[in-house]
Design an enzyme around this catalytic site. Structure first.
Site, PDB file in Angstrom:
ATOM      1  N   PRO A   1      -1.460  15.160  -8.339  1.00 45.03           N
ATOM      2  CA  PRO A   1      -1.378  13.847  -8.184  1.00 45.03           C
ATOM      3  C   PRO A   1      -0.994  12.784  -8.398  1.00 45.03           C
ATOM      4  O   PRO A   1      -0.929  13.061  -9.979  1.00 45.03           O
ATOM      5  CB  PRO A   1      -3.190  13.584  -8.370  1.00 45.03           C
ATOM      6  CG  PRO A   1      -3.397  14.505  -9.143  1.00 45.03           C
ATOM      7  CD  PRO A   1      -2.307  15.774  -9.471  1.00 45.03           C
ATOM      8  N   GLY A   2      -0.206  11.754  -7.616  1.00 47.83           N
ATOM      9  CA  GLY A   2       0.128  10.829  -8.364  1.00 47.83           C
ATOM     10  C   GLY A   2      -0.418   9.366  -8.232  1.00 47.83           C
ATOM     11  O   GLY A   2      -0.800   8.702  -9.256  1.00 47.83           O
TER      12      GLY A   2
ATOM     13  N   TYR B   1       8.265  -0.127   2.551  1.00 50.68           N
ATOM     14  CA  TYR B   1       7.628   0.451   3.195  1.00 50.68           C
ATOM     15  C   TYR B   1       6.805  -0.066   3.801  1.00 50.68           C
ATOM     16  O   TYR B   1       5.920   0.399   5.175  1.00 50.68           O
ATOM     17  CB  TYR B   1       6.535   1.672   2.825  1.00 50.68           C
ATOM     18  CG  TYR B   1       7.326   2.790   1.494  1.00 50.68           C
ATOM     19  CD1 TYR B   1       7.837   3.264   1.313  1.00 50.68           C
ATOM     20  CD2 TYR B   1       6.535   2.458   0.126  1.00 50.68           C
ATOM     21  CE1 TYR B   1       8.434   4.127   0.437  1.00 50.68           C
ATOM     22  CE2 TYR B   1       7.315   2.719  -1.372  1.00 50.68           C
ATOM     23  CZ  TYR B   1       7.951   4.071  -0.723  1.00 50.68           C
ATOM     24  OH  TYR B   1       8.403   4.884  -1.881  1.00 50.68           O
TER      25      TYR B   1
ATOM     26  N   CYS C   1      14.756 -14.630  -3.773  1.00 52.87           N
ATOM     27  CA  CYS C   1      15.460 -14.641  -1.682  1.00 52.87           C
ATOM     28  C   CYS C   1      16.023 -13.683  -1.238  1.00 52.87           C
ATOM     29  O   CYS C   1      17.015 -13.321  -1.224  1.00 52.87           O
ATOM     30  CB  CYS C   1      17.298 -15.741  -2.907  1.00 52.87           C
ATOM     31  SG  CYS C   1      17.239 -16.753  -3.872  1.00 52.87           S
TER      32      CYS C   1
END
Ligand SMILES: *Cc1c(COP(=O)(O)O)cnc(C)c1O
Length: 415
Positions: free
Chosen positions: A274-275, A316, A342
């Site tokens: 798991p992260g 994403y 920018c």
């Protein structure tokens, strides 16, 4: 659940006022909650209690040394995907036996370090990688424990950019091609079969994909058993989702129950990687509103954190919750929360309703995973400061970069 809550309309990180922390350490500022990390790690431990297991925290979600050290103290092993990450976990004194190495493009140097270190398992992702590893072990006359990362062709039902278990993805070895490669490993003088591994995607919000993947891994496990090849662990990867908005992911307990139910009485250890589920909701990014800019078509809340500090929205199109650090009675305004960079994609959130004025502080929730670890110096902006809160104590775990850090590795030619 986390420990970032309002008390008397003020956002707190555990027992400390976020606005006071911003004042003390400046913005943009990543704040992590130790109690939240401990809680998440315990949740995984409890889910796997009574069964041989290893929780390999996926370092790429957040690789800060102090957070790694905390995870280690709580009993975690580590999943690394580069030499840099491997060196990070060695730096905090991680037990090599509790390190696994994933990744589709490990270089000769990376594999050599992994073999020399004697890490717990190398998750091999292609036949040529297997050949290279075999050659390296023969040269060094050293063994390596291996799992094949198989691609079970399961749809993780998540964002296409973070889906990794489909046949069309670059990751892993097609599961129907795995058996002969395991035979190849078993016959090698230095390579040792250790496990079967997969990682099918990230931010999964149901049990179904991991349950399906587990069944496919167990099917392969049965084939290996028949072929007389012994496997000591099944690694179901990471990917458990978190609540950014209104998602309702299963708890670690329910998620892993779906895995354990299928593993049943088999004599194998269960690994997870798991992260996000470990760190996302243990961190917030605090920024200050610099300007409120009202145009004919839109209102912009321009803040001092940009896509260089937190790229998930830009990369994403992720929705992340943005909240006021001090709730006020002011009128809510519909606005885009944007950074100073920018780029038109430099935003933290579109169409948010916030009671915010210039000088006010905002917090992006769920920023502990893939926030700082993806931060960059774009626009020559310094990497932000990170602090860890433990009850009523706050400590810097990464100082804000100095401007001189920005060009420290460059050579100035004498023109
Ligand atoms: C990224 C990654 C993980 C962690 O994924 P999360 O969605 O953050 O849990 C685990 N294993 C591998 C191989 C990865 O690449």
């Amino acid at each position: 659940m986390d420990y970032f809550n309002y008390k008397n309309d003020e956002l707190y990180a555990e027992d400390l006022k976020v606005s006071a922390l911003a004042e003390q350490f400046g913005t943009p500022l990543y704040i992590y909650s130790k109690a939240t990390l401990v809680r998440h790690m315990r949740a995984f431990e409890e889910a796997l209690a009574g069964r041989k297991h290893l929780i390999c925290y996926a370092v790429k979600a957040n690789a800060n040394l102090s957070l790694l050290s905390l995870m280690k103290s709580l009993g975690a092993g580590f999943d690394v995907v580069s030499e840099g990450e491997l060196r990070r976990v060695l730096q905090i004194g991680a037990d090599p036996a509790r390190i696994i190495f994933s990744g589709v493009g490990k270089s000769r140097a990376e594999l050599t370090l992994a073999v020399n270190t004697g890490i717990g398992c190398i998750n091999v992702e292609s036949e040529p990688e297997l050949e290279l590893l075999s050659q390296i072990c023969a040269e060094l006359k050293k063994p390596a424990r291996i799992a094949l990362r198989v691609n079970p062709d399961v749809d993780a039902k998540t964002h296409p950019s973070i889906s990794t278990g489909l046949k069309s993805n670059k990751f892993g070895i097609a599961i129907d091609a795995a058996l002969p490669l395991y035979q190849r490993i078993a016959a090698d003088p230095y390579l040792q079969v250790s496990g079967i591994d997969c990682h099918i995607g990230s931010q999964m919000t149901s049990n179904a994909p991991i349950a399906e993947a587990t069944e496919k891994l167990l099917n392969l496990y049965g084939q290996l058993e028949e072929a007389g090849i012994n496997v000591d662990h099944i690694d179901v990867g990471g990917g458990l989702g978190v609540t950014y908005n209104d998602e309702t992911p299963p708890s670690p307990y329910d998620y892993l129950a779906a895995v354990l139910k299928r593993v049943g009485q088999r004599e194998v250890s269960v690994y997870v990687e798991p992260g996000r589920a470990m760190v996302a909701n243990a961190g917030i990014l605090v920024c200050e509103a610099l300007y409120i800019k009202k145009t004919a078509v839109k209102n912009f809340c321009i803040v001092d954190a940009g896509m260089n500090d937190l790229i998930r929205p830009a990369l994403y199109n992720s929705w992340m919750n943005i909240i006021e650090c001090r709730k006020n009675q002011g009128e809510k305004m519909l606005c885009d929360v944007v950074g100073p960079i920018c780029e038109s994609d430099d935003f933290l959130g579109h169409d948010r309703k916030l009671a915010v004025q210039a000088g006010d502080l905002l917090a992006v929730r769920g920023a502990g995973a893939y926030g700082m670890s993806m931060a960059s110096n774009y626009n020559a902006r310094r990497l932000p400061c990170e602090i860890l809160v433990d009850g009523d104590k706050a400590q810097v775990i990464r100082r804000r970069q100095d401007f001189a850090d920005l060009w420290a590795q460059e050579e100035l030619l004498p023109f």
